[in-house]
Design a protein around this motif. Structure first.
Motif, mmCIF file in Angstrom:
data_model
loop_
_atom_site.group_PDB
_atom_site.id
_atom_site.type_symbol
_atom_site.label_atom_id
_atom_site.label_comp_id
_atom_site.label_asym_id
_atom_site.label_seq_id
_atom_site.Cartn_x
_atom_site.Cartn_y
_atom_site.Cartn_z
ATOM 1 N N LYS A 32 -23.787 -33.112 21.781
ATOM 2 C CA LYS A 32 -23.730 -34.548 22.059
ATOM 3 C C LYS A 32 -23.938 -35.342 20.765
ATOM 4 C CE LYS A 32 -25.605 -38.080 25.086
ATOM 5 N NZ LYS A 32 -26.537 -38.379 26.177
ATOM 6 N N HIS A 33 -24.823 -34.846 19.896
ATOM 7 C CA HIS A 33 -25.135 -35.510 18.627
ATOM 8 C C HIS A 33 -24.944 -34.506 17.498
ATOM 9 C CE1 HIS A 33 -26.859 -38.845 20.826
ATOM 10 N NE2 HIS A 33 -27.513 -37.969 21.559
ATOM 11 N N SER A 34 -24.550 -35.011 16.345
ATOM 12 C CA SER A 34 -24.363 -34.115 15.204
ATOM 13 C C SER A 34 -25.725 -33.662 14.675
ATOM 14 C CB SER A 34 -23.580 -34.811 14.091
ATOM 15 O OG SER A 34 -24.397 -35.747 13.429
ATOM 16 N N LEU A 35 -25.750 -32.463 14.117
ATOM 17 C CA LEU A 35 -26.999 -31.947 13.565
ATOM 18 C C LEU A 35 -27.468 -32.787 12.375
ATOM 19 C CD1 LEU A 35 -26.492 -28.085 13.763
ATOM 20 C CD2 LEU A 35 -27.898 -29.543 15.210
ATOM 21 N N ARG A 36 -26.529 -33.366 11.671
ATOM 22 C CA ARG A 36 -26.913 -34.221 10.538
ATOM 23 C C ARG A 36 -27.667 -35.454 11.037
ATOM 24 N NH1 ARG A 36 -23.223 -36.002 5.400
ATOM 25 N NH2 ARG A 36 -24.843 -37.156 4.320
ATOM 26 N N ASN A 37 -27.199 -36.064 12.124
ATOM 27 C CA ASN A 37 -27.895 -37.235 12.673
ATOM 28 C C ASN A 37 -29.266 -36.855 13.219
ATOM 29 O OD1 ASN A 37 -25.927 -39.064 12.026
ATOM 30 N ND2 ASN A 37 -24.920 -38.952 14.009
ATOM 31 N N ILE A 38 -29.378 -35.685 13.809
ATOM 32 C CA ILE A 38 -30.680 -35.232 14.302
ATOM 33 C C ILE A 38 -31.634 -35.015 13.132
ATOM 34 C CG2 ILE A 38 -31.867 -33.299 15.431
ATOM 35 C CD1 ILE A 38 -29.332 -33.066 17.217
ATOM 36 N N MET A 39 -31.143 -34.425 12.060
ATOM 37 C CA MET A 39 -31.985 -34.211 10.882
ATOM 38 C C MET A 39 -32.415 -35.546 10.278
ATOM 39 S SD MET A 39 -33.559 -32.140 8.926
ATOM 40 C CE MET A 39 -32.894 -30.552 9.321
ATOM 41 N N LYS A 40 -31.507 -36.518 10.241
ATOM 42 C CA LYS A 40 -31.854 -37.851 9.735
ATOM 43 C C LYS A 40 -32.951 -38.473 10.585
ATOM 44 C CE LYS A 40 -28.223 -40.385 9.421
ATOM 45 N NZ LYS A 40 -26.969 -41.099 9.270
ATOM 46 N N ALA A 41 -32.870 -38.302 11.900
ATOM 47 C CA ALA A 41 -33.881 -38.856 12.804
ATOM 48 C C ALA A 41 -35.234 -38.189 12.583
ATOM 49 C CB ALA A 41 -33.435 -38.694 14.250
ATOM 50 N N ILE A 42 -35.229 -36.880 12.405
ATOM 51 C CA ILE A 42 -36.479 -36.155 12.155
ATOM 52 C C ILE A 42 -37.119 -36.621 10.854
ATOM 53 C CG2 ILE A 42 -37.433 -33.881 11.585
ATOM 54 C CD1 ILE A 42 -35.344 -32.748 13.607
ATOM 55 N N MET A 67 -22.661 -47.613 9.641
ATOM 56 C CA MET A 67 -23.897 -46.895 9.794
ATOM 57 C C MET A 67 -24.965 -47.577 8.947
ATOM 58 S SD MET A 67 -24.965 -42.911 8.870
ATOM 59 C CE MET A 67 -23.327 -42.517 8.478
ATOM 60 N N GLU A 68 -26.136 -47.708 9.523
ATOM 61 C CA GLU A 68 -27.261 -48.318 8.811
ATOM 62 C C GLU A 68 -27.713 -47.418 7.660
ATOM 63 O OE1 GLU A 68 -29.056 -51.156 9.504
ATOM 64 O OE2 GLU A 68 -27.790 -51.762 11.171
ATOM 65 N N GLN A 69 -28.134 -48.016 6.590
ATOM 66 C CA GLN A 69 -28.643 -47.268 5.451
ATOM 67 C C GLN A 69 -30.165 -47.350 5.431
ATOM 68 O OE1 GLN A 69 -26.918 -45.313 3.341
ATOM 69 N NE2 GLN A 69 -25.184 -45.773 4.655
ATOM 70 N N TYR A 70 -30.807 -46.220 5.494
ATOM 71 C CA TYR A 70 -32.258 -46.122 5.450
ATOM 72 C C TYR A 70 -32.656 -45.272 4.263
ATOM 73 C CZ TYR A 70 -31.968 -47.805 10.242
ATOM 74 O OH TYR A 70 -31.705 -48.549 11.345
ATOM 75 N N LEU A 71 -33.873 -45.435 3.795
ATOM 76 C CA LEU A 71 -34.348 -44.638 2.668
ATOM 77 C C LEU A 71 -34.409 -43.157 3.007
ATOM 78 C CD1 LEU A 71 -37.230 -46.932 1.362
ATOM 79 C CD2 LEU A 71 -34.963 -46.604 0.377
ATOM 80 N N THR A 72 -34.495 -42.842 4.298
ATOM 81 C CA THR A 72 -34.605 -41.450 4.718
ATOM 82 C C THR A 72 -33.250 -40.800 4.972
ATOM 83 O OG1 THR A 72 -34.883 -42.197 6.999
ATOM 84 C CG2 THR A 72 -36.877 -41.759 5.742
ATOM 85 N N ASN A 73 -32.146 -41.534 4.813
ATOM 86 C CA ASN A 73 -30.815 -40.949 5.021
ATOM 87 C C ASN A 73 -30.563 -39.838 4.009
ATOM 88 O OD1 ASN A 73 -30.331 -42.715 7.074
ATOM 89 N ND2 ASN A 73 -28.632 -43.751 6.096
ATOM 90 N N LEU A 74 -29.854 -38.816 4.465
ATOM 91 C CA LEU A 74 -29.505 -37.692 3.600
ATOM 92 C C LEU A 74 -28.254 -38.011 2.798
ATOM 93 C CD1 LEU A 74 -29.870 -34.861 6.229
ATOM 94 C CD2 LEU A 74 -31.383 -35.273 4.300
ATOM 95 N N THR A 75 -28.259 -37.601 1.540
ATOM 96 C CA THR A 75 -27.033 -37.690 0.755
ATOM 97 C C THR A 75 -26.153 -36.504 1.146
ATOM 98 O OG1 THR A 75 -27.887 -36.345 -1.051
ATOM 99 C CG2 THR A 75 -28.271 -38.737 -1.188
ATOM 100 N N ASP A 76 -24.887 -36.550 0.769
ATOM 101 C CA ASP A 76 -23.982 -35.441 1.064
ATOM 102 C C ASP A 76 -24.470 -34.153 0.401
ATOM 103 O OD1 ASP A 76 -22.328 -37.001 2.637
ATOM 104 O OD2 ASP A 76 -20.970 -37.472 0.981
#
Length: 53
Positions: free
Chosen positions: A28-38, A1-10
C-alpha cells in the motif's frame, strides 16, 4: 512532496535499499516512505498518528 530535514536523499536510500530485503510484493505504501516516517518519528518524537501527510 513536502521537504523535511529527515527526508532521505537518493544516495542514502540506495544504501538502505541494499540492506533491507526488497521482495516484490504488492504494498500500500512504499518502503522508502515508511522509512522516512520512521526517521521523522525518531527525530521529532511525535506520535505515529500525527505524522504529516
Amino acid at each position: 512532496m513536502e521537504q523535511y530535514l529527515t527526508n532521505l536523499t537518493d544516495k542514502q536510500w540506495q544504501v538502505i535499499e541494499k540492506i533491507i530485503n526488497l521482495q516484490e510484493r504488492k504494498r500500500k505504501h512504499s518502503l522508502r516512505n515508511i522509512m522516512k516516517a520512521i526517521l521523522y518519528i525518531l527525530k521529532t518524537g511525535c506520535q505515529w498518528r500525527i505524522i504529516p501527510n
